[in-house]
Motif scaffolding. Structure first.
Motif, short mmCIF file in Angstrom:
data_model
loop_
_atom_site.label_atom_id
_atom_site.label_comp_id
_atom_site.label_asym_id
_atom_site.label_seq_id
_atom_site.Cartn_x
_atom_site.Cartn_y
_atom_site.Cartn_z
N ASP A 165 14.83 44.98 0.44
CA ASP A 165 13.53 44.31 0.34
C ASP A 165 13.67 42.96 -0.35
O ASP A 165 13.08 41.96 0.10
CB ASP A 165 12.56 45.20 -0.46
CG ASP A 165 12.16 46.44 0.34
OD1 ASP A 165 12.31 46.40 1.59
OD2 ASP A 165 11.75 47.43 -0.27
N ALA B 61 13.15 42.70 13.23
CA ALA B 61 14.36 41.92 13.52
C ALA B 61 14.31 41.32 14.92
O ALA B 61 14.84 40.24 15.17
CB ALA B 61 15.60 42.80 13.37
N ARG C 109 13.28 35.10 3.52
CA ARG C 109 12.05 34.44 3.97
C ARG C 109 11.80 33.17 3.14
O ARG C 109 11.35 32.15 3.68
CB ARG C 109 10.87 35.40 3.87
CG ARG C 109 10.84 36.44 4.99
CD ARG C 109 9.49 37.18 5.04
NE ARG C 109 9.32 38.03 3.88
CZ ARG C 109 9.68 39.31 3.80
NH1 ARG C 109 10.25 39.88 4.86
NH2 ARG C 109 9.47 40.01 2.71
N TYR D 235 12.50 38.09 14.85
CA TYR D 235 13.38 37.09 14.22
C TYR D 235 14.48 36.64 15.19
O TYR D 235 14.85 35.46 15.23
CB TYR D 235 14.01 37.65 12.96
CG TYR D 235 13.02 37.80 11.81
CD1 TYR D 235 12.14 36.77 11.49
CD2 TYR D 235 12.98 38.97 11.04
CE1 TYR D 235 11.23 36.91 10.44
CE2 TYR D 235 12.10 39.12 10.00
CZ TYR D 235 11.22 38.09 9.70
OH TYR D 235 10.33 38.23 8.68
N TYR E 150 18.82 41.88 7.71
CA TYR E 150 18.22 42.65 6.63
C TYR E 150 16.94 43.38 7.03
O TYR E 150 16.44 44.22 6.29
CB TYR E 150 17.89 41.74 5.43
CG TYR E 150 19.04 40.91 4.93
CD1 TYR E 150 20.36 41.34 5.12
CD2 TYR E 150 18.81 39.70 4.27
CE1 TYR E 150 21.41 40.56 4.65
CE2 TYR E 150 19.86 38.92 3.80
CZ TYR E 150 21.17 39.36 4.00
OH TYR E 150 22.19 38.61 3.54
N SER E 151 16.37 43.08 8.21
CA SER E 151 15.05 43.61 8.58
C SER E 151 15.19 44.82 9.50
O SER E 151 16.20 44.98 10.20
CB SER E 151 14.23 42.53 9.29
OG SER E 151 14.06 41.40 8.47
N LEU F 83 17.59 37.29 8.07
CA LEU F 83 16.43 38.16 8.31
C LEU F 83 16.71 39.17 9.42
O LEU F 83 16.25 40.33 9.35
CB LEU F 83 15.21 37.31 8.68
CG LEU F 83 14.60 36.50 7.51
CD1 LEU F 83 13.58 35.51 8.03
CD2 LEU F 83 13.94 37.48 6.52
N ARG G 56 15.34 40.55 1.99
CA ARG G 56 14.42 39.97 2.98
C ARG G 56 13.50 38.95 2.33
O ARG G 56 13.20 37.91 2.94
CB ARG G 56 13.60 41.08 3.64
CG ARG G 56 14.39 41.91 4.63
CD ARG G 56 13.47 42.76 5.50
NE ARG G 56 12.69 43.71 4.72
CZ ARG G 56 13.14 44.92 4.37
NH1 ARG G 56 14.35 45.31 4.74
NH2 ARG G 56 12.37 45.73 3.67
#
Length: 572
Positions: free
Chosen positions: A249, A287, A256, A290, A281-282, A278, A252
């Motif tokens: 978290d 993702a 961002r 992104y 990590y998402s 991102l 991310r």
């Protein structure tokens, strides 16, 4: 002066008219040719001011400077600024090309070149770092550090060098560089924040268990306070990487933040890196969006870089083309001028060549006459010298021998004396007619030599001969025998005139490939101040002519020894 000189020569009227005609043609065919004006060079500072607001315009101005300026430092500075614009546009290879061209123009020994040179080395290192050529990056950063005097710029390059070692995986070296750079820095400065963030990240990369979050966040706070937007972007990247494994978290969140920061500073490369983080990590649904943004931005960035690269290439091409056309016009202009000069000078050159040939011929003729005259005089001198030598050896020495015989031999018979005088007459007659003497009969040469030497004996001087037999002389040719007779005669005459000796020994022997003649007397020797006369100089020349050599053992006031050595091969 030329006309006066010509008037003194044959055909001077014709030559003078030709010369005057050529001079009239030379001066009457002149034609003005205006040179092409040089291009107007832009101001370097003005171009530098436009680098970030109007990079294309700035690049064009800088390229004009680099193409036409005659000052090497100005050209190098323009190439360095062009490389910065190319680097910022993502044209890394084009940037390297410009920097290497600038490097060739800079001399580190010149103080005025050092500032530009250190900047060139630093940017070369940064380009190499972005191209993952870490050894080259390290080399260029080290070269830049050798030249930098300003501490703030030195801190930047030290951090760049540490990052290069970090990327290369040499964490200990990177840690040492960052730790040394951190010492003495106030903990509220941008330099401190940059160094601290790099040091913490490197320690964490070297040891994933290292708690780097406190130091990374401290650097972030300093950069926030100072408003260091590019530094904030780097801190967000470092924190996102640090939390990637332990706290997705947070990772991310910082990714961002990095994306927002990169958008604010208008850095598409950093935006692309933030999107890549991102995506990693998402969760999958997030993702995907992104990834779509990453692909669009990546394509856009590649298109922009390609466009910029092509634009830079086009600017350079147009400048090179304009310069080439300018040079072609200058060349054409120069060729026209050369053609006119050649046309005007053609006839003048022909006349000049004619005059030079005439003068050279006259000089050659005079020198040839002088040379022939000198050769004639030289031959006369040689003939006189040869005749003088013969007169001395044959006539003077012959007369001396006859006088000696008459003096010390009262019972000398008249027929014998007449024979000797007739023999001397024939010899002198041969000299006057330059005739060659009849060769000596080799069968009785030893007897002739013995008679010659013995003829110098008298009541006061006893003469002894050893080793002279028929076998000794058989291998010698007639020329050598003739020369030896003159040598021995001169030797005995000098003895008679100067030595006051009571005993003389002349010994002949063969020693290997040599014929040795050993002369010994018990006379007064040779005085130190005695200068050799013609007779002895002739004797030296005869010995040298037979490839022989001689030596003295002089022991005044009693005794003289002379050794004469002749090679047998020369004589056979």
């Amino acid at each position: 002066m030329i006309l006066i000189f010509l008037n003194q020569m044959p055909y001077s009227g014709i030559v003078t008219k030709i010369l005057l005609l050529s001079l009239l043609l030379f001066t009457g065919c002149r034609k003005n040719s205006s040179p092409l004006p040089p291009p107007q060079l832009p101001d370097l500072e003005k171009a530098e001011q436009l680098m970030y607001s109007q990079p294309d315009t700035a690049f064009s101005l800088l390229n004009t400077l680099a193409t036409y300026s005659n000052d090497s430092l100005t050209v190098a500075s323009a190439l360095n600024y062009m490389a910065i614009i190319q680097h910022d546009a993502g044209d890394l290879y084009g940037s390297l090309e410009s920097l290497l061209a600038a490097l060739k123009l800079l001399n580190p020994a010149k103080e005025t070149n050092r500032y530009t040179l250190q900047a060139v080395y630093n940017l070369l290192g940064t380009n190499s770092l972005n191209l993952k050529d870490y050894p080259a990056a390290i080399h260029y950063y080290l070269e830049s550090l050798k030249l930098i005097e300003e501490e703030s710029f030195k801190q930047i390059v030290r951090n760049n060098l540490g990052v290069a070692y970090q990327k290369k995986g040499e964490y200990n070296k990177a840690i040492d560089i960052f730790a040394n750079a951190l010492q003495g820095l106030p903990d509220t400065t941008i330099d401190y924040a940059r160094t601290l963030s790099n040091l913490a990240r490197t320690k964490w990369l070297e040891n994933p268990a290292y708690p780097a979050s406190a130091e990374l966040k401290k650097a972030l706070r300093i950069r926030t306070i100072k408003g260091d937007e590019w530094g904030l972007n780097a801190s967000f990247a470092h924190l996102a990487d640090f939390y990637a494994a332990s706290n997705p978290d947070s990772a991310r969140y910082y990714a961002r933040q990095m994306y927002a920061s990169a958008s604010a500073i208008k850095s598409p490369t950093d935006r692309l890196e933030a999107l890549d983080k991102l995506i990693s990590y998402s969760p999958a649904p997030e993702a995907k969006s992104y990834f779509q943004a990453y692909r669009v931005l990546g394509d856009s960035l590649q298109t922009a870089r390609t466009t910029a690269k092509n634009q830079f290439a086009l600017i350079r091409y147009e400048a090179a083309k304009a310069k080439s056309e300018n040079l072609a016009l200058q060349k054409e202009n120069a060729e026209k001028q050369v053609k006119l000069v050649r046309q005007k000078a053609a006839l003048f050159t022909i006349v000049l060549v004619f005059l030079l040939a005439f003068v050279a011929g006259l000089i050659w003729y005079r020198k040839k006459q002088q040379q022939l005259n000198w050769m004639h005089q030289q031959k006369l001198r040689e003939a006189q010298l040869k005749t003088s030598q013969k007169v001395h050896d044959v006539v003077a020495n012959g007369l001396y021998r006859i006088m000696t015989n008459i003096e010390h031999n009262p019972a000398l018979e008249k027929p014998t004396l007449l024979d000797d005088i007739e023999y001397l007459y024939e010899k002198s007659r041969n000299i006057s007619y330059d005739e060659v003497d009849q060769p000596i009969q080799s069968i009785d040469f030893h007897q002739k030599i013995s008679k010659l030497i013995k003829s110098f004996a008298n009541d006061r001087t006893r003469v002894y001969i050893a080793g002279s037999d028929a076998q000794l002389w058989q291998t010698l040719n007639l020329k050598v025998k003739t020369e030896l007779e003159q040598i021995l005669q001169e030797l005995m005459i000098n003895m008679k005139k100067h030595s006051q000796a009571s005993q003389v020994i002349v010994k002949f022997e063969r020693a290997g490939k040599e014929l040795k003649i050993l002369y010994t007397d018990d006379g007064v020797g040779i005085p130190a101040n005695l200068k050799p006369g013609n007779g002895w100089r002739n004797t030296e020349n005869r010995i040298s002519g037979l490839n022989g050599w001689f030596s003295f053992e002089n022991n005044p006031p009693r005794g003289l020894k002379i050794q004469i050595h002749l090679p047998v091969e020369y004589s056979t």
